[in-house]
Design a protein around this motif. Structure first.
Motif, PDB file in Angstrom:
ATOM      1  N   VAL A  74     -23.313  70.153  56.627  1.00  0.00           N
ATOM      2  CA  VAL A  74     -22.091  69.456  57.018  1.00  0.00           C
ATOM      3  C   VAL A  74     -22.491  68.117  57.616  1.00  0.00           C
ATOM      4  O   VAL A  74     -23.239  68.073  58.589  1.00  0.00           O
ATOM      5  N   ILE A  75     -22.018  67.009  57.020  1.00  0.00           N
ATOM      6  CA  ILE A  75     -22.365  65.684  57.527  1.00  0.00           C
ATOM      7  C   ILE A  75     -21.178  64.990  58.185  1.00  0.00           C
ATOM      8  O   ILE A  75     -21.322  63.923  58.750  1.00  0.00           O
ATOM      9  N   ALA A  76     -20.016  65.621  58.138  1.00  0.00           N
ATOM     10  CA  ALA A  76     -18.843  65.123  58.859  1.00  0.00           C
ATOM     11  C   ALA A  76     -18.887  65.718  60.270  1.00  0.00           C
ATOM     12  O   ALA A  76     -19.682  66.621  60.535  1.00  0.00           O
ATOM     13  N   PRO A  77     -18.058  65.227  61.186  1.00  0.00           N
ATOM     14  CA  PRO A  77     -18.046  65.823  62.530  1.00  0.00           C
ATOM     15  C   PRO A  77     -17.762  67.329  62.507  1.00  0.00           C
ATOM     16  O   PRO A  77     -18.272  68.070  63.324  1.00  0.00           O
ATOM     17  N   PHE A  78     -16.958  67.794  61.552  1.00  0.00           N
ATOM     18  CA  PHE A  78     -16.722  69.222  61.366  1.00  0.00           C
ATOM     19  C   PHE A  78     -16.189  69.447  59.950  1.00  0.00           C
ATOM     20  O   PHE A  78     -15.762  68.506  59.284  1.00  0.00           O
ATOM     21  N   ALA A  79     -16.231  70.701  59.495  1.00  0.00           N
ATOM     22  CA  ALA A  79     -15.681  71.064  58.185  1.00  0.00           C
ATOM     23  C   ALA A  79     -14.925  72.373  58.328  1.00  0.00           C
ATOM     24  O   ALA A  79     -15.425  73.324  58.938  1.00  0.00           O
ATOM     25  N   GLU A  80     -13.711  72.422  57.790  1.00  0.00           N
ATOM     26  CA  GLU A  80     -12.911  73.639  57.833  1.00  0.00           C
ATOM     27  C   GLU A  80     -13.146  74.449  56.563  1.00  0.00           C
ATOM     28  O   GLU A  80     -13.007  73.928  55.459  1.00  0.00           O
ATOM     29  N   VAL A  81     -13.495  75.718  56.732  1.00  0.00           N
ATOM     30  CA  VAL A  81     -13.670  76.634  55.606  1.00  0.00           C
ATOM     31  C   VAL A  81     -12.410  77.490  55.546  1.00  0.00           C
ATOM     32  O   VAL A  81     -12.023  78.112  56.527  1.00  0.00           O
ATOM     33  N   ARG A  82     -11.762  77.499  54.378  1.00  0.00           N
ATOM     34  CA  ARG A  82     -10.499  78.226  54.200  1.00  0.00           C
ATOM     35  C   ARG A  82     -10.642  79.277  53.096  1.00  0.00           C
ATOM     36  O   ARG A  82     -11.592  79.245  52.321  1.00  0.00           O
ATOM     37  N   THR A  83      -9.689  80.172  53.017  1.00  0.00           N
ATOM     38  CA  THR A  83      -9.737  81.252  52.024  1.00  0.00           C
ATOM     39  C   THR A  83      -9.484  80.754  50.611  1.00  0.00           C
ATOM     40  O   THR A  83      -9.745  81.471  49.646  1.00  0.00           O
ATOM     41  N   GLY A  84      -8.985  79.542  50.470  1.00  0.00           N
ATOM     42  CA  GLY A  84      -8.724  78.949  49.165  1.00  0.00           C
ATOM     43  C   GLY A  84      -8.649  77.440  49.290  1.00  0.00           C
ATOM     44  O   GLY A  84      -8.720  76.901  50.407  1.00  0.00           O
ATOM     45  N   PRO A  85      -8.514  76.742  48.168  1.00  0.00           N
ATOM     46  CA  PRO A  85      -8.443  75.286  48.211  1.00  0.00           C
ATOM     47  C   PRO A  85      -7.123  74.797  48.797  1.00  0.00           C
ATOM     48  O   PRO A  85      -6.058  75.330  48.472  1.00  0.00           O
ATOM     49  N   GLY A  86      -7.177  73.843  49.680  1.00  0.00           N
ATOM     50  CA  GLY A  86      -5.968  73.270  50.258  1.00  0.00           C
ATOM     51  C   GLY A  86      -5.695  73.761  51.666  1.00  0.00           C
ATOM     52  O   GLY A  86      -6.075  74.879  52.043  1.00  0.00           O
ATOM     53  N   SER A  87      -5.020  72.934  52.438  1.00  0.00           N
ATOM     54  CA  SER A  87      -4.767  73.241  53.850  1.00  0.00           C
ATOM     55  C   SER A  87      -3.731  74.342  54.054  1.00  0.00           C
ATOM     56  O   SER A  87      -3.565  74.836  55.166  1.00  0.00           O
ATOM     57  N   GLU A  88      -3.036  74.761  52.996  1.00  0.00           N
ATOM     58  CA  GLU A  88      -2.048  75.838  53.142  1.00  0.00           C
ATOM     59  C   GLU A  88      -2.713  77.214  53.250  1.00  0.00           C
ATOM     60  O   GLU A  88      -2.078  78.184  53.647  1.00  0.00           O
ATOM     61  N   VAL A  92     -10.812  80.092  57.936  1.00  0.00           N
ATOM     62  CA  VAL A  92     -11.802  81.138  58.176  1.00  0.00           C
ATOM     63  C   VAL A  92     -12.665  80.740  59.364  1.00  0.00           C
ATOM     64  O   VAL A  92     -12.860  81.511  60.300  1.00  0.00           O
ATOM     65  N   VAL A  93     -13.196  79.516  59.326  1.00  0.00           N
ATOM     66  CA  VAL A  93     -14.076  79.027  60.386  1.00  0.00           C
ATOM     67  C   VAL A  93     -14.115  77.507  60.343  1.00  0.00           C
ATOM     68  O   VAL A  93     -13.899  76.907  59.297  1.00  0.00           O
ATOM     69  N   ARG A  94     -14.373  76.894  61.486  1.00  0.00           N
ATOM     70  CA  ARG A  94     -14.584  75.444  61.560  1.00  0.00           C
ATOM     71  C   ARG A  94     -16.063  75.240  61.878  1.00  0.00           C
ATOM     72  O   ARG A  94     -16.553  75.665  62.911  1.00  0.00           O
ATOM     73  N   LEU A  95     -16.794  74.613  60.943  1.00  0.00           N
ATOM     74  CA  LEU A  95     -18.230  74.388  61.104  1.00  0.00           C
ATOM     75  C   LEU A  95     -18.489  73.034  61.759  1.00  0.00           C
ATOM     76  O   LEU A  95     -17.888  72.035  61.375  1.00  0.00           O
ATOM     77  N   PRO A  96     -19.413  72.971  62.709  1.00  0.00           N
ATOM     78  CA  PRO A  96     -19.736  71.695  63.346  1.00  0.00           C
ATOM     79  C   PRO A  96     -20.638  70.844  62.458  1.00  0.00           C
ATOM     80  O   PRO A  96     -21.324  71.367  61.564  1.00  0.00           O
ATOM     81  N   GLY A  97     -20.663  69.543  62.701  1.00  0.00           N
ATOM     82  CA  GLY A  97     -21.567  68.647  61.990  1.00  0.00           C
ATOM     83  C   GLY A  97     -23.001  69.112  62.148  1.00  0.00           C
ATOM     84  O   GLY A  97     -23.396  69.544  63.224  1.00  0.00           O
ATOM     85  N   GLY A  98     -23.771  69.084  61.066  1.00  0.00           N
ATOM     86  CA  GLY A  98     -25.163  69.528  61.095  1.00  0.00           C
ATOM     87  C   GLY A  98     -25.344  70.972  60.689  1.00  0.00           C
ATOM     88  O   GLY A  98     -26.462  71.397  60.416  1.00  0.00           O
ATOM     89  N   ALA A  99     -24.246  71.755  60.639  1.00  0.00           N
ATOM     90  CA  ALA A  99     -24.359  73.154  60.230  1.00  0.00           C
ATOM     91  C   ALA A  99     -24.792  73.223  58.763  1.00  0.00           C
ATOM     92  O   ALA A  99     -24.420  72.387  57.950  1.00  0.00           O
TER      93      ALA A  99
END
Length: 108
Positions: A74-88, A92-99
Motif C-alpha cells: 500500500v503506497i497511499a496513506p491507507f487502502a480500504e479492502v471491501r467484499t466487492g468492487p465499489g464503495s457500496e 473488510v479492513v482498512r490497511l495503513p500505508g506501507g502494509a
C-alpha cells in the motif's frame, strides 16, 4: 554482476540529500510510490538513484521494500479492502500505508 536492490518511497514527499544528513544540501524530492535503486547505506540513510536519475541520500525510514509483482504494498496513506468492487460493498479492513498484501487473482 547483480542488479541494485529496489525500494519504494513510502512518505508523501521525501527529501533527497547531498550527504547522509538532514542539514546538508537538498538535491531533490521524491514522491510517494517512487521506485529507487539502492546504491549504499550509512547512518540511517540510504544512497539511492531516483527514477529521474538524480542520486542522493534519503532517510531509511521513508523507504519500503519493493516486492516486484508479488507481494503488493500500500503506497497511499491507507487502502480500504471491501467484499466487492465499489464503495457500496461492506468494508473488510482498512490497511495503513506501507502494509503488504498478496494479490490472489483478478475479477473476470
Amino acid at each position: 554482476m547483480s542488479s541494485p536492490t529496489r525500494r519504494i518511497v513510502r512518505h508523501n514527499v521525501a527529501e533527497l540529500w547531498a550527504k547522509p544528513s538532514r542539514s546538508s544540501e537538498r538535491v531533490t524530492q521524491l514522491l510517494l510510490g517512487a521506485r529507487v535503486s539502492v546504491l549504499g547505506t550509512r547512518d540511517g540513510f540510504v544512497w539511492v538513484q531516483g527514477p529521474d536519475t538524480y542520486r542522493g541520500w534519503i532517510e531509511e525510514r521513508w523507504l519500503a521494500r519493493d516486492g516486484g509483482i508479488f507481494p503488493r504494498r500500500v503506497i497511499a496513506p491507507f487502502a480500504e479492502v471491501r467484499t466487492g468492487p465499489g464503495s457500496e460493498h461492506p468494508l473488510v479492513v482498512r490497511l495503513p500505508g506501507g502494509a503488504s498484501l498478496k494479490t490472489v487473482g483478478r475479477p473476470a
